[in-house]
Every structure is written in structure tokens, then in C-alpha cells.
Motif scaffolding. Structure first.
Motif, PDB file in Angstrom:
ATOM      1  N   ALA A  44       0.831  -1.262  -0.159  1.00  0.00           N
ATOM      2  CA  ALA A  44      -0.069  -0.092   0.043  1.00  0.00           C
ATOM      3  C   ALA A  44       0.935   1.278  -0.062  1.00  0.00           C
ATOM      4  O   ALA A  44       1.165   1.905   0.937  1.00  0.00           O
ATOM      5  CB  ALA A  44      -0.812  -0.167   1.319  1.00  0.00           C
ATOM      6  N   VAL A  45       1.322   1.644  -1.183  1.00  0.00           N
ATOM      7  CA  VAL A  45       2.085   2.933  -1.409  1.00  0.00           C
ATOM      8  C   VAL A  45       1.234   4.010  -1.247  1.00  0.00           C
ATOM      9  O   VAL A  45       1.800   5.068  -0.648  1.00  0.00           O
ATOM     10  CB  VAL A  45       3.040   2.848  -2.642  1.00  0.00           C
ATOM     11  CG1 VAL A  45       3.997   4.098  -2.738  1.00  0.00           C
ATOM     12  CG2 VAL A  45       3.824   1.544  -2.515  1.00  0.00           C
ATOM     13  N   SER A  51      11.773   4.975  -3.778  1.00  0.00           N
ATOM     14  CA  SER A  51      12.957   4.810  -4.531  1.00  0.00           C
ATOM     15  C   SER A  51      13.189   3.352  -4.519  1.00  0.00           C
ATOM     16  O   SER A  51      13.447   2.578  -3.166  1.00  0.00           O
ATOM     17  CB  SER A  51      14.132   5.799  -4.104  1.00  0.00           C
ATOM     18  OG  SER A  51      13.936   6.875  -4.071  1.00  0.00           O
ATOM     19  N   PHE A  52      13.501   2.668  -5.434  1.00  0.00           N
ATOM     20  CA  PHE A  52      14.170   1.279  -5.495  1.00  0.00           C
ATOM     21  C   PHE A  52      14.665   0.917  -6.885  1.00  0.00           C
ATOM     22  O   PHE A  52      14.868   1.963  -7.805  1.00  0.00           O
ATOM     23  CB  PHE A  52      12.860   0.579  -5.226  1.00  0.00           C
ATOM     24  CG  PHE A  52      11.829   0.723  -6.758  1.00  0.00           C
ATOM     25  CD1 PHE A  52      11.842  -0.233  -7.761  1.00  0.00           C
ATOM     26  CD2 PHE A  52      10.714   1.558  -6.303  1.00  0.00           C
ATOM     27  CE1 PHE A  52      10.815   0.245  -8.883  1.00  0.00           C
ATOM     28  CE2 PHE A  52       9.973   1.837  -7.479  1.00  0.00           C
ATOM     29  CZ  PHE A  52       9.982   0.822  -8.497  1.00  0.00           C
ATOM     30  N   ALA A  53      15.490  -0.038  -6.932  1.00  0.00           N
ATOM     31  CA  ALA A  53      16.135  -0.333  -8.151  1.00  0.00           C
ATOM     32  C   ALA A  53      15.542  -1.734  -8.783  1.00  0.00           C
ATOM     33  O   ALA A  53      14.842  -2.555  -7.829  1.00  0.00           O
ATOM     34  CB  ALA A  53      17.542  -0.781  -7.798  1.00  0.00           C
ATOM     35  N   GLU A  54      15.820  -2.073 -10.146  1.00  0.00           N
ATOM     36  CA  GLU A  54      15.372  -3.145 -10.780  1.00  0.00           C
ATOM     37  C   GLU A  54      16.626  -3.371 -11.502  1.00  0.00           C
ATOM     38  O   GLU A  54      17.310  -2.888 -12.263  1.00  0.00           O
ATOM     39  CB  GLU A  54      14.347  -2.910 -11.623  1.00  0.00           C
ATOM     40  CG  GLU A  54      13.719  -4.029 -12.567  1.00  0.00           C
ATOM     41  CD  GLU A  54      12.727  -4.147 -13.497  1.00  0.00           C
ATOM     42  OE1 GLU A  54      12.221  -4.790 -13.946  1.00  0.00           O
ATOM     43  OE2 GLU A  54      12.462  -2.755 -13.641  1.00  0.00           O
ATOM     44  N   ASP A  73      13.688  -4.683  -6.238  1.00  0.00           N
ATOM     45  CA  ASP A  73      14.112  -4.498  -4.806  1.00  0.00           C
ATOM     46  C   ASP A  73      13.051  -4.013  -3.956  1.00  0.00           C
ATOM     47  O   ASP A  73      12.990  -2.968  -3.539  1.00  0.00           O
ATOM     48  CB  ASP A  73      15.310  -3.395  -4.453  1.00  0.00           C
ATOM     49  CG  ASP A  73      15.770  -3.429  -3.194  1.00  0.00           C
ATOM     50  OD1 ASP A  73      15.489  -4.057  -2.204  1.00  0.00           O
ATOM     51  OD2 ASP A  73      16.652  -2.583  -2.805  1.00  0.00           O
ATOM     52  N   LYS A  74      12.024  -4.984  -3.715  1.00  0.00           N
ATOM     53  CA  LYS A  74      10.809  -4.737  -2.876  1.00  0.00           C
ATOM     54  C   LYS A  74      11.172  -4.578  -1.510  1.00  0.00           C
ATOM     55  O   LYS A  74      10.269  -3.778  -0.803  1.00  0.00           O
ATOM     56  CB  LYS A  74       9.962  -5.975  -3.101  1.00  0.00           C
ATOM     57  CG  LYS A  74       8.483  -5.818  -2.560  1.00  0.00           C
ATOM     58  CD  LYS A  74       7.700  -7.067  -2.755  1.00  0.00           C
ATOM     59  CE  LYS A  74       6.265  -7.039  -2.185  1.00  0.00           C
ATOM     60  NZ  LYS A  74       5.552  -8.144  -2.381  1.00  0.00           N
ATOM     61  N   ALA A  75      12.082  -4.794  -0.843  1.00  0.00           N
ATOM     62  CA  ALA A  75      12.694  -4.641   0.445  1.00  0.00           C
ATOM     63  C   ALA A  75      12.826  -3.322   0.649  1.00  0.00           C
ATOM     64  O   ALA A  75      12.664  -2.618   1.691  1.00  0.00           O
ATOM     65  CB  ALA A  75      13.669  -5.468   0.757  1.00  0.00           C
ATOM     66  N   GLU A  78       9.374  -1.436   0.874  1.00  0.00           N
ATOM     67  CA  GLU A  78       8.878  -1.971   2.374  1.00  0.00           C
ATOM     68  C   GLU A  78       9.521  -0.989   3.407  1.00  0.00           C
ATOM     69  O   GLU A  78       8.732  -0.473   4.377  1.00  0.00           O
ATOM     70  CB  GLU A  78       8.956  -3.322   2.582  1.00  0.00           C
ATOM     71  CG  GLU A  78       8.199  -4.280   1.744  1.00  0.00           C
ATOM     72  CD  GLU A  78       8.840  -5.613   1.880  1.00  0.00           C
ATOM     73  OE1 GLU A  78       7.780  -6.488   1.629  1.00  0.00           O
ATOM     74  OE2 GLU A  78       9.732  -6.013   2.181  1.00  0.00           O
ATOM     75  N   ALA A  79      10.649  -0.877   3.511  1.00  0.00           N
ATOM     76  CA  ALA A  79      11.330  -0.038   4.581  1.00  0.00           C
ATOM     77  C   ALA A  79      11.124   1.406   4.402  1.00  0.00           C
ATOM     78  O   ALA A  79      10.973   2.111   5.353  1.00  0.00           O
ATOM     79  CB  ALA A  79      13.023  -0.144   4.315  1.00  0.00           C
ATOM     80  N   GLN A  80      10.728   1.948   3.009  1.00  0.00           N
ATOM     81  CA  GLN A  80      10.418   3.243   3.122  1.00  0.00           C
ATOM     82  C   GLN A  80       8.885   3.608   3.487  1.00  0.00           C
ATOM     83  O   GLN A  80       8.398   4.680   3.893  1.00  0.00           O
ATOM     84  CB  GLN A  80      10.585   3.816   1.767  1.00  0.00           C
ATOM     85  CG  GLN A  80      12.193   3.938   1.166  1.00  0.00           C
ATOM     86  CD  GLN A  80      12.205   4.052  -0.236  1.00  0.00           C
ATOM     87  OE1 GLN A  80      11.872   4.929  -0.728  1.00  0.00           O
ATOM     88  NE2 GLN A  80      12.800   3.080  -0.985  1.00  0.00           N
TER      89      GLN A  80
END
Length: 82
Positions: A44-45, A51-54, A73-75, A78-80
Motif C-alpha cells: 500500500a504505497v 525509490s528502488f532499483a530493478e 528491490d521490494k525490500a 517496504e522499508a520506506q
């Protein structure tokens, strides 16, 4: 698939950080900084900036993409949002 992504993430932009080509394969590390609407990857963003990488690999047959392997990088997301 990309049409839906742009509908759900209006500010979607692909920032290529690394690009390697060894035909028929292409590998890339893509960086994203965007505000997905509602859920993204089951999270639920709800419009918050993340920010993330693929890391993605493409295999081409002629001029068309035949296969895609992707790790997001789903983690990091999640952290954000936690």
C-alpha cells in the motif's frame, strides 16, 4: 504492461544506472523514484514517493524481446513505507 504501469505510476521514469550488452542478451540496472497510486507490488504505497532499483535481463530474437528476467528491490520499498 507498460501502459498499465504508466496509468498507475504517472511519474514513472526509467533511470539506467548500468547497461551491458552481449547479444542476444542485454542487462540493466534501473533506478526509480516515483509515486505509485494505491498498491504497488502488493504494498500500500498510496501516492508516497519511493525509490528502488530493478535488475533486468532481456533476451532478444531478432529485433524483439523474447524473454525477460527481472528482480525488483521490494525490500527497499517496504522499508520506506513502514
Amino acid at each position: 504492461m507498460l501502459v498499465k504501469d504508466f496509468e498507475n505510476i504517472p511519474d514513472l521514469r526509467f533511470d539506467i544506472q548500468l547497461l551491458i550488452c552481449d547479444p542476444p542478451h542485454l542487462a540493466a540496472r534501473l533506478a526509480f523514484k516515483c509515486r505509485p497510486k494505491g498498491e504497488f507490488l502488493g504494498l500500500a504505497v498510496n501516492g508516497r514517493e519511493v525509490s528502488f532499483a530493478e535488475n533486468v535481463f532481456y533476451e532478444f530474437e531478432g529485433s524483439k524481446i523474447a524473454k525477460v528476467w527481472s528482480v525488483i528491490d521490494k525490500a527497499a520499498i517496504e522499508a520506506q513505507i513502514s
